[in-house]
Design a protein around this motif. Structure first.
Motif, short mmCIF file in Angstrom:
data_model
loop_
_atom_site.label_atom_id
_atom_site.label_comp_id
_atom_site.label_asym_id
_atom_site.label_seq_id
_atom_site.Cartn_x
_atom_site.Cartn_y
_atom_site.Cartn_z
N GLU A 48 9.66 -11.93 -2.02
CA GLU A 48 9.95 -12.88 -0.97
C GLU A 48 10.77 -12.33 0.39
O GLU A 48 10.62 -12.67 1.52
CB GLU A 48 10.87 -14.08 -1.42
CG GLU A 48 10.12 -15.01 -2.57
CD GLU A 48 11.01 -16.00 -3.13
OE1 GLU A 48 10.50 -17.34 -2.78
OE2 GLU A 48 12.07 -15.55 -3.85
N TRP A 49 11.57 -11.40 0.08
CA TRP A 49 12.23 -10.65 1.38
C TRP A 49 10.85 -9.69 2.08
O TRP A 49 11.11 -9.62 3.04
CB TRP A 49 13.17 -9.50 0.82
CG TRP A 49 14.56 -10.12 0.47
CD1 TRP A 49 15.04 -10.50 -0.77
CD2 TRP A 49 15.43 -10.88 1.17
NE1 TRP A 49 16.30 -10.99 -0.98
CE2 TRP A 49 16.46 -11.33 0.58
CE3 TRP A 49 15.45 -10.90 2.69
CZ2 TRP A 49 17.64 -11.68 1.18
CZ3 TRP A 49 16.66 -11.30 3.26
CH2 TRP A 49 17.80 -11.99 2.40
N VAL A 50 10.27 -9.03 1.31
CA VAL A 50 9.07 -8.52 1.85
C VAL A 50 8.08 -9.33 2.59
O VAL A 50 7.74 -9.20 3.92
CB VAL A 50 8.15 -7.72 0.81
CG1 VAL A 50 6.77 -7.35 1.32
CG2 VAL A 50 8.87 -6.51 -0.06
N ARG A 51 7.89 -10.72 2.23
CA ARG A 51 7.18 -11.60 2.98
C ARG A 51 7.88 -12.08 4.06
O ARG A 51 7.31 -12.51 5.14
CB ARG A 51 6.84 -12.67 1.96
CG ARG A 51 5.84 -12.32 1.05
CD ARG A 51 5.36 -13.16 -0.14
NE ARG A 51 4.40 -13.07 -1.00
CZ ARG A 51 3.87 -13.72 -1.98
NH1 ARG A 51 4.73 -14.83 -2.08
NH2 ARG A 51 3.10 -13.58 -2.80
N LEU A 52 9.20 -12.26 3.90
CA LEU A 52 9.97 -12.70 5.26
C LEU A 52 9.89 -11.62 6.17
O LEU A 52 9.67 -12.04 7.50
CB LEU A 52 11.59 -13.07 4.74
CG LEU A 52 12.57 -13.18 6.04
CD1 LEU A 52 11.97 -14.48 6.21
CD2 LEU A 52 13.66 -13.18 5.37
#
Ligand code: SF4
Length: 278
Positions: free
Chosen positions: A183-187
């Motif tokens: 989710e960090w990567v996608r953020l």
């Protein structure tokens, strides 16, 4: 004696479905809807709240903290909030709610609080109050509504789901530490400006001597190096594939789609909270 009926929406699907459910089943109640705004919310949250307001036909009160995230971070010695020291929830979510209700609770007004605990999450406790005149109700659980039921309620009311569910599992601040590494990567991909803001907070914390990073065990800078991103994505796909092999899709089963929590085998109740993530 006057009574109040309040329902907190978090920007997530469960509390939105509860708002719709209450509007449909208890139109007689004068419900006050509220949203505690940390000032660090995703744009998708605001557009979802607008859609929900359209269905409810009344505004959702925005409760803003008297002091912002930056103030509290300095107050807590520039330490980032973490699952063990959740000063963010205390100061930016609970405190504004307490301010909003304080005068009435002290005057003996009975406050009925409707909380979005579903029928399929028996371990959740709900928001409990130290005030005896604040009564907590769990209408979704009482009506036997589970995750699939929540999705159906939102779909049938034409409210739909917040768009961020395409890439992250729950509502809450842009930089919530409950996020998985994927989710960090996608953020970083979807909202690079918000990701950069999280990086800046992390740098302030590390420069100030804090041992904590937003994501356990590595900084956001390390986490978004190309090799590491490729590794995180590959790991996610492998897990998703394993899950799908274990739980083959069956359109007749009525089961709701996999979430990121499902992929990582995380118990929903242990990975978030009623106040921020419902
Ligand atoms: S969403 Fe996460 S970061 Fe925001 S207040 Fe809640 S626990 Fe803290």
């Amino acid at each position: 004696m006057r009574e109040r009926h309040i329902l907190g929406v978090s920007g997530g699907r469960d509390s939105a479905a509860l708002a719709v459910h209450m509007r449909q089943t208890r139109p007689d109640l004068r419900l006050e809807y509220f949203f505690t705004d940390t000032g660090k919310e995703l744009p998708e949250v605001y557009s979802f709240l607008d859609r929900l307001e359209g269905f409810l036909g009344q505004p959702i009160a925005r409760l803003n903290p008297d002091r912002d995230f930056d103030f509290w971070m300095a107050e807590y010695g520039n330490f980032l909030p973490s699952p063990r020291t959740r000063w963010c929830t205390r100061q930016l979510k609970l405190r504004p709610l307490e301010h909003w209700l304080r005068a009435d609770l002290e005057a003996g007004v009975t406050v009925h609080s409707y909380v979005a605990i579903r029928a399929d999450e028996p371990s959740r406790e709900g928001y409990t109050s130290t005030q005896s005149n604040m009564l907590v109700h769990l209408p979704l659980r009482d009506a036997g509504i589970d995750r699939k039921g929540v999705i159906d309620i939102l779909r049938n009311a034409d409210v739909g789901e917040p768009e961020y569910y395409d890439w992250r599992s729950r509502s809450g601040c842009t930089f919530c530490f409950f996020q998985q590494k994927i989710e960090w990567v996608r953020l970083a991909e979807r909202h690079p400006d918000r990701f950069d803001e999280a990086v800046a907070y992390e740098k302030t914390a590390i420069d100030g001597g804090s041992p904590f990073t937003w994501s356990q065990g590595e900084s956001l800078i390390a986490l978004t190096k190309p090799d590491r991103v490729a590794q995180i994505k590959a790991d996610y796909e492998k897990r998703l594939d394993r899950l799908r092999k274990r739980r083959p899709a069956n359109p007749l089963s009525g089961r709701s789609p996999e979430t990121i929590d499902d992929v990582y085998g995380i118990e929903e109740a242990s990975a978030g909270c009623v106040i921020c993530h419902k």
